[in-house]
Design an enzyme around this catalytic site. Sequence first.
Site, PDB file in Angstrom:
ATOM      1  N   LYS A  82      -1.676   4.932   8.660  1.00  0.00           N
ATOM      2  CA  LYS A  82      -0.892   5.021   7.415  1.00  0.00           C
ATOM      3  C   LYS A  82      -1.824   5.231   6.221  1.00  0.00           C
ATOM      4  O   LYS A  82      -1.614   6.112   5.393  1.00  0.00           O
ATOM      5  CB  LYS A  82      -0.076   3.727   7.226  1.00  0.00           C
ATOM      6  CG  LYS A  82       0.612   3.655   5.876  1.00  0.00           C
ATOM      7  CD  LYS A  82       1.214   2.300   5.562  1.00  0.00           C
ATOM      8  CE  LYS A  82       1.647   2.268   4.105  1.00  0.00           C
ATOM      9  NZ  LYS A  82       2.226   1.003   3.684  1.00  0.00           N
ATOM     10  N   THR A  98       0.872  -1.175   0.000  1.00  0.00           N
ATOM     11  CA  THR A  98       0.000   0.000   0.000  1.00  0.00           C
ATOM     12  C   THR A  98       0.907   1.222   0.000  1.00  0.00           C
ATOM     13  O   THR A  98       1.665   1.429   0.948  1.00  0.00           O
ATOM     14  CB  THR A  98      -0.890   0.026   1.262  1.00  0.00           C
ATOM     15  OG1 THR A  98      -1.634  -1.185   1.323  1.00  0.00           O
ATOM     16  CG2 THR A  98      -1.853   1.204   1.215  1.00  0.00           C
ATOM     17  N   LYS A 121      -7.934   1.368  -2.965  1.00  0.00           N
ATOM     18  CA  LYS A 121      -7.566   0.933  -1.604  1.00  0.00           C
ATOM     19  C   LYS A 121      -7.716   2.074  -0.586  1.00  0.00           C
ATOM     20  O   LYS A 121      -8.321   1.897   0.479  1.00  0.00           O
ATOM     21  CB  LYS A 121      -6.109   0.434  -1.633  1.00  0.00           C
ATOM     22  CG  LYS A 121      -5.451   0.248  -0.295  1.00  0.00           C
ATOM     23  CD  LYS A 121      -5.669  -1.115   0.286  1.00  0.00           C
ATOM     24  CE  LYS A 121      -5.100  -1.201   1.692  1.00  0.00           C
ATOM     25  NZ  LYS A 121      -5.414  -2.431   2.358  1.00  0.00           N
TER      26      LYS A 121
HETATM   27  P1  NAD Z   1       6.195  -5.738   7.146  1.00  0.00           P
HETATM   28  O1  NAD Z   1       6.887  -4.557   7.735  1.00  0.00           O
HETATM   29  O2  NAD Z   1       5.924  -6.924   7.982  1.00  0.00           O
HETATM   30  O3  NAD Z   1       7.006  -6.234   5.835  1.00  0.00           O
HETATM   31  C1  NAD Z   1       7.730  -5.412   4.988  1.00  0.00           C
HETATM   32  C2  NAD Z   1       9.040  -6.153   4.685  1.00  0.00           C
HETATM   33  O4  NAD Z   1       9.775  -5.395   3.710  1.00  0.00           O
HETATM   34  C3  NAD Z   1       9.939  -6.299   5.914  1.00  0.00           C
HETATM   35  O5  NAD Z   1      10.226  -7.674   6.116  1.00  0.00           O
HETATM   36  C4  NAD Z   1      11.194  -5.497   5.538  1.00  0.00           C
HETATM   37  O6  NAD Z   1      12.393  -6.049   6.055  1.00  0.00           O
HETATM   38  C5  NAD Z   1      11.146  -5.550   4.027  1.00  0.00           C
HETATM   39  N1  NAD Z   1      11.915  -4.497   3.374  1.00  0.00           N
HETATM   40  C6  NAD Z   1      12.022  -3.191   3.731  1.00  0.00           C
HETATM   41  N2  NAD Z   1      12.806  -2.544   2.860  1.00  0.00           N
HETATM   42  C7  NAD Z   1      13.225  -3.453   1.936  1.00  0.00           C
HETATM   43  C8  NAD Z   1      14.045  -3.382   0.781  1.00  0.00           C
HETATM   44  N3  NAD Z   1      14.614  -2.243   0.403  1.00  0.00           N
HETATM   45  N4  NAD Z   1      14.243  -4.522   0.070  1.00  0.00           N
HETATM   46  C9  NAD Z   1      13.668  -5.683   0.451  1.00  0.00           C
HETATM   47  N5  NAD Z   1      12.875  -5.811   1.540  1.00  0.00           N
HETATM   48  C10 NAD Z   1      12.652  -4.701   2.263  1.00  0.00           C
HETATM   49  O7  NAD Z   1       4.830  -5.162   6.533  1.00  0.00           O
HETATM   50  P2  NAD Z   1       3.557  -6.001   6.067  1.00  0.00           P
HETATM   51  O8  NAD Z   1       2.558  -6.033   7.174  1.00  0.00           O
HETATM   52  O9  NAD Z   1       4.005  -7.256   5.415  1.00  0.00           O
HETATM   53  O10 NAD Z   1       2.947  -5.005   4.979  1.00  0.00           O
HETATM   54  C11 NAD Z   1       3.498  -4.873   3.690  1.00  0.00           C
HETATM   55  C12 NAD Z   1       2.636  -3.930   2.885  1.00  0.00           C
HETATM   56  O11 NAD Z   1       1.299  -4.439   2.832  1.00  0.00           O
HETATM   57  C13 NAD Z   1       2.522  -2.522   3.475  1.00  0.00           C
HETATM   58  O12 NAD Z   1       2.553  -1.597   2.428  1.00  0.00           O
HETATM   59  C14 NAD Z   1       1.183  -2.551   4.199  1.00  0.00           C
HETATM   60  O13 NAD Z   1       0.593  -1.254   4.293  1.00  0.00           O
HETATM   61  C15 NAD Z   1       0.383  -3.462   3.301  1.00  0.00           C
HETATM   62  N6  NAD Z   1      -0.735  -4.151   3.966  1.00  0.00           N
HETATM   63  C16 NAD Z   1      -0.557  -4.743   5.177  1.00  0.00           C
HETATM   64  C17 NAD Z   1      -1.615  -5.392   5.789  1.00  0.00           C
HETATM   65  C18 NAD Z   1      -1.454  -6.049   7.140  1.00  0.00           C
HETATM   66  O14 NAD Z   1      -2.479  -6.423   7.738  1.00  0.00           O
HETATM   67  N7  NAD Z   1      -0.239  -6.264   7.634  1.00  0.00           N
HETATM   68  C19 NAD Z   1      -2.866  -5.439   5.148  1.00  0.00           C
HETATM   69  C20 NAD Z   1      -3.012  -4.869   3.885  1.00  0.00           C
HETATM   70  C21 NAD Z   1      -1.930  -4.216   3.311  1.00  0.00           C
END
Ligand code: NAD
Length: 290
Positions: free
Chosen positions: A237, A87, A162
């Site tokens: 966010k 997102t 979204k």
């Molecule tokens: P998270 O923080 O658990 O995962 C993000 C991952 O990206 C981390 O493991 C981090 O180490 C990695 N990362 C950061 N920079 C990086 C880079 N340069 N190269 C490679 N990896 C890198 O977050 P999440 O909960 O998995 O969410 C991911 C996305 O999905 C976000 O944009 C969030 O808004 C969206 N989202 C999350 C949810 C939820 O319930 N968690 C629901 C819908 C959407």
Amino acid sequence: MKIGFIGLGNMGAPMAANLVKAGHEVTGFDTAGVTVEGVTTALSAAEAAKGADVVITMLPNGAILRAVAAEVIPAMTKGAALVDCSTVDVESARAVAADAEAAGLLAVDAPVSGGTGGATAGTLTFMAGGSEAAFAKAKPLFDIMGQKAVHCGAAGAGQAAKICNNMILGVTMIATCEAFALADKLGLDRQKMFDVVSTSSGYSWSMNAYCPAPGVGPQSPADNGYKPGFAAELMLKDLRLSQQAAESADADTPMGKAAADLYAQFVEAEGGRGMDFSAMLPRFEKRGRG
Ligand code: NAD
């Protein structure tokens, strides 16, 4: 299919695992060194992207997406697809898609709803922006990781859908919580309040499917001490992204702004971080008008 998967966090790891289970060859990269069973670990994003038919990104924000895209686009094979499921702000989504297309790639912005439960179960909803050809290439993977994929329009349309959806969600959750707190003060039984509103014109997903009052309505995070679920800081966010988009499009969104301000106060000053976003109800319970 050969898939590169970048960002193996709470969402990305189970999504990648489902692609492996479906028989795809997945190479993953995460800066935190996360490994996922069945996913080959690459040493860089570019290495994960090299030779892939589709590269999927699942990253924290637009700035990180732009940095990762700048690294992977030159490494990808012409005709391959870059599918961002994070997102992020609409502008970053459009900028990354333009860069990918200029390099002869297909591009899709495809944020999801359904949370970590949906990611694990393979029941996410994807809202996608991009060309017909790009959507068609990504669709079989959406069908593995999710139960529904809507092609919303051109690049950025997925992110637009979204943040508009989540702006409604933030506003209706606040309205539902403040109404419960008012009902309490008026001496109304919570179950009666639910019985009336859930079958009257005040009904909504927040009331009917995710009721913020413990012991009332279907099982929800309220019944589990407001453990997320969907954390208040993630709602914040998304509300901030919707305000950023509203500013750039000159759209008047007073309720969205009020919701963003209230979640900011809740998360940053009132201990709401780490709580489910429906924990607005105990917040309101404790307060008077002053
Ligand atoms: P998270 O923080 O658990 O995962 C993000 C991952 O990206 C981390 O493991 C981090 O180490 C990695 N990362 C950061 N920079 C990086 C880079 N340069 N190269 C490679 N990896 C890198 O977050 P999440 O909960 O998995 O969410 C991911 C996305 O999905 C976000 O944009 C969030 O808004 C969206 N989202 C999350 C949810 C939820 O319930 N968690 C629901 C819908 C959407």
